[in-house]
Design a protein around this motif. Structure first.
Motif, PDB file in Angstrom:
ATOM      1  N   UNK A   5       0.906  -1.152   0.020  1.00  0.00           N
ATOM      2  CA  UNK A   5       0.022  -0.147  -0.077  1.00  0.00           C
ATOM      3  C   UNK A   5       0.863   1.119   0.139  1.00  0.00           C
ATOM      4  N   UNK A   6       0.090   2.165  -0.582  1.00  0.00           N
ATOM      5  CA  UNK A   6       1.031   3.751  -0.381  1.00  0.00           C
ATOM      6  C   UNK A   6      -0.096   4.514  -0.602  1.00  0.00           C
ATOM      7  N   UNK A   7      -0.035   5.594   0.343  1.00  0.00           N
ATOM      8  CA  UNK A   7      -0.762   6.689   0.293  1.00  0.00           C
ATOM      9  C   UNK A   7       0.247   7.975   0.575  1.00  0.00           C
ATOM     10  N   UNK A   8      -0.251   9.046   0.236  1.00  0.00           N
ATOM     11  CA  UNK A   8       0.750  10.315   0.316  1.00  0.00           C
ATOM     12  C   UNK A   8      -0.305  11.618   0.228  1.00  0.00           C
ATOM     13  N   UNK A   9       0.269  12.534   0.566  1.00  0.00           N
ATOM     14  CA  UNK A   9      -0.773  13.933   0.574  1.00  0.00           C
ATOM     15  C   UNK A   9       0.357  14.898   0.754  1.00  0.00           C
ATOM     16  N   UNK A  10       0.024  16.174   0.333  1.00  0.00           N
ATOM     17  CA  UNK A  10       0.668  17.425   0.536  1.00  0.00           C
ATOM     18  C   UNK A  10      -0.151  18.187   1.723  1.00  0.00           C
ATOM     19  N   UNK A  11       0.760  18.711   2.522  1.00  0.00           N
ATOM     20  CA  UNK A  11       0.231  19.448   3.926  1.00  0.00           C
ATOM     21  C   UNK A  11       0.786  20.659   3.879  1.00  0.00           C
ATOM     22  N   UNK A  21       5.074  15.401  14.555  1.00  0.00           N
ATOM     23  CA  UNK A  21       3.695  14.752  14.784  1.00  0.00           C
ATOM     24  C   UNK A  21       3.753  13.222  14.462  1.00  0.00           C
ATOM     25  N   UNK A  22       4.358  12.827  13.221  1.00  0.00           N
ATOM     26  CA  UNK A  22       4.449  11.433  12.802  1.00  0.00           C
ATOM     27  C   UNK A  22       5.143  10.748  13.854  1.00  0.00           C
ATOM     28  N   UNK A  23       6.315  11.250  14.366  1.00  0.00           N
ATOM     29  CA  UNK A  23       7.282  10.549  15.162  1.00  0.00           C
ATOM     30  C   UNK A  23       6.830  10.435  16.539  1.00  0.00           C
ATOM     31  N   UNK A  24       5.638  10.988  17.031  1.00  0.00           N
ATOM     32  CA  UNK A  24       5.099  10.927  18.604  1.00  0.00           C
ATOM     33  C   UNK A  24       4.020   9.826  18.107  1.00  0.00           C
ATOM     34  N   UNK A  25       4.832   8.625  18.700  1.00  0.00           N
ATOM     35  CA  UNK A  25       4.148   7.363  18.497  1.00  0.00           C
ATOM     36  C   UNK A  25       2.918   7.455  19.385  1.00  0.00           C
ATOM     37  N   UNK A  26       2.992   7.911  20.672  1.00  0.00           N
ATOM     38  CA  UNK A  26       1.864   7.902  21.804  1.00  0.00           C
ATOM     39  C   UNK A  26       0.599   8.458  21.052  1.00  0.00           C
ATOM     40  N   UNK A  91       7.765   8.877   5.101  1.00  0.00           N
ATOM     41  CA  UNK A  91       8.717   9.816   4.559  1.00  0.00           C
ATOM     42  C   UNK A  91       8.209  11.186   4.411  1.00  0.00           C
ATOM     43  N   UNK A  92       8.786  12.123   4.995  1.00  0.00           N
ATOM     44  CA  UNK A  92       8.427  13.475   5.144  1.00  0.00           C
ATOM     45  C   UNK A  92       9.180  14.414   4.213  1.00  0.00           C
ATOM     46  N   UNK A  93       8.865  15.154   3.277  1.00  0.00           N
ATOM     47  CA  UNK A  93       9.625  16.048   2.426  1.00  0.00           C
ATOM     48  C   UNK A  93       9.075  17.403   2.321  1.00  0.00           C
ATOM     49  N   UNK A  94      10.060  18.385   2.982  1.00  0.00           N
ATOM     50  CA  UNK A  94       9.484  19.625   2.544  1.00  0.00           C
ATOM     51  C   UNK A  94       9.427  20.345   1.109  1.00  0.00           C
ATOM     52  N   UNK A  97       6.829  25.965  -1.262  1.00  0.00           N
ATOM     53  CA  UNK A  97       5.779  26.674  -0.777  1.00  0.00           C
ATOM     54  C   UNK A  97       5.541  26.415   0.623  1.00  0.00           C
ATOM     55  N   UNK A  98       6.115  26.256   1.481  1.00  0.00           N
ATOM     56  CA  UNK A  98       5.837  26.040   2.946  1.00  0.00           C
ATOM     57  C   UNK A  98       4.743  24.852   3.136  1.00  0.00           C
ATOM     58  N   UNK A  99       4.803  23.751   2.129  1.00  0.00           N
ATOM     59  CA  UNK A  99       4.043  22.627   2.155  1.00  0.00           C
ATOM     60  C   UNK A  99       4.976  21.456   2.479  1.00  0.00           C
ATOM     61  N   UNK A 100       4.379  20.320   2.661  1.00  0.00           N
ATOM     62  CA  UNK A 100       5.096  19.141   3.091  1.00  0.00           C
ATOM     63  C   UNK A 100       4.472  17.938   2.275  1.00  0.00           C
ATOM     64  N   UNK A 101       5.393  17.307   1.685  1.00  0.00           N
ATOM     65  CA  UNK A 101       4.880  15.921   1.153  1.00  0.00           C
ATOM     66  C   UNK A 101       4.990  14.621   2.187  1.00  0.00           C
ATOM     67  N   UNK A 102       3.861  13.957   2.337  1.00  0.00           N
ATOM     68  CA  UNK A 102       4.205  12.701   3.375  1.00  0.00           C
ATOM     69  C   UNK A 102       3.393  11.789   2.569  1.00  0.00           C
ATOM     70  N   UNK A 103       4.407  10.583   2.617  1.00  0.00           N
ATOM     71  CA  UNK A 103       3.779   9.528   2.181  1.00  0.00           C
ATOM     72  C   UNK A 103       4.138   8.393   3.463  1.00  0.00           C
ATOM     73  N   UNK A 104       3.469   7.137   2.903  1.00  0.00           N
ATOM     74  CA  UNK A 104       3.684   5.957   3.701  1.00  0.00           C
ATOM     75  C   UNK A 104       3.526   4.871   2.484  1.00  0.00           C
TER      76      UNK A 104
END
Length: 142
Positions: A5-11, A21-26, A91-94, A97-104
């Motif tokens: 599976x793969x999902x991604x988004x721009x935030x 935030x992703x690294x905060x497992x709790x 994976x998190x890539x800046x 445009x002060x947005x971030x690509x996030x993928x899993x």
């Protein structure tokens, strides 16, 4: 049969805040559907071990994973859980445009008993709901 599976988004958020935030497992129980508890069991300089508890199909499942964090990725490997195997990577890539690509990305194999019950559509819906909840949570903090 192994599934991928793969999902991604721009935030619209700073990549360091997103990764934090992703690294905060709790906090995973706040945005992963069906996750009732997220507990960090061990943390050291090389890796973290965490446990997620899920409630699906009137049954409780726990997944323990070893997570290796780098500057912009988290590699995940199931230590114990319902999957025959599970590996994943955030994976998190800046962007400029002060947005971030996030993928899993993940690869896993379900046990035989769940193979026919858990369809690809169920998995895709689960991932989309998790990502949407994560984005909402992140935007609420900005």
């Amino acid at each position: 049969m192994a599934r991928k599976l793969n999902f991604s988004s721009s935030i619209k958020a700073d990549s360091k805040k997103v990764f934090s935030q992703i690294a905060r497992f709790e906090n995973y129980s706040e945005f992963i559907p069906g996750c009732s508890k997220a507990k960090l069991i061990e943390k050291n300089d090389e890796y973290e071990i965490g446990e997620l508890t899920f409630n699906f199909f009137l049954k409780t499942y726990s997944v323990s994973s070893k997570n290796i964090l780098t500057d912009n990725t988290i590699n995940i490997e199931q230590i114990e859980g319902p999957f025959e195997f599970f590996t994943g990577k955030w994976s998190v890539r800046g962007n400029e445009c002060s947005s971030t690509n996030v993928s899993f990305d993940a690869e896993f194999k379900l046990p035989f008993i769940l193979e026919n019950i858990v369809t690809d559509q169920v998995i895709n819906d689960f991932c989309e709901n998790a990502l949407e909840a994560f984005i909402e949570k992140l935007q609420a903090k900005n």
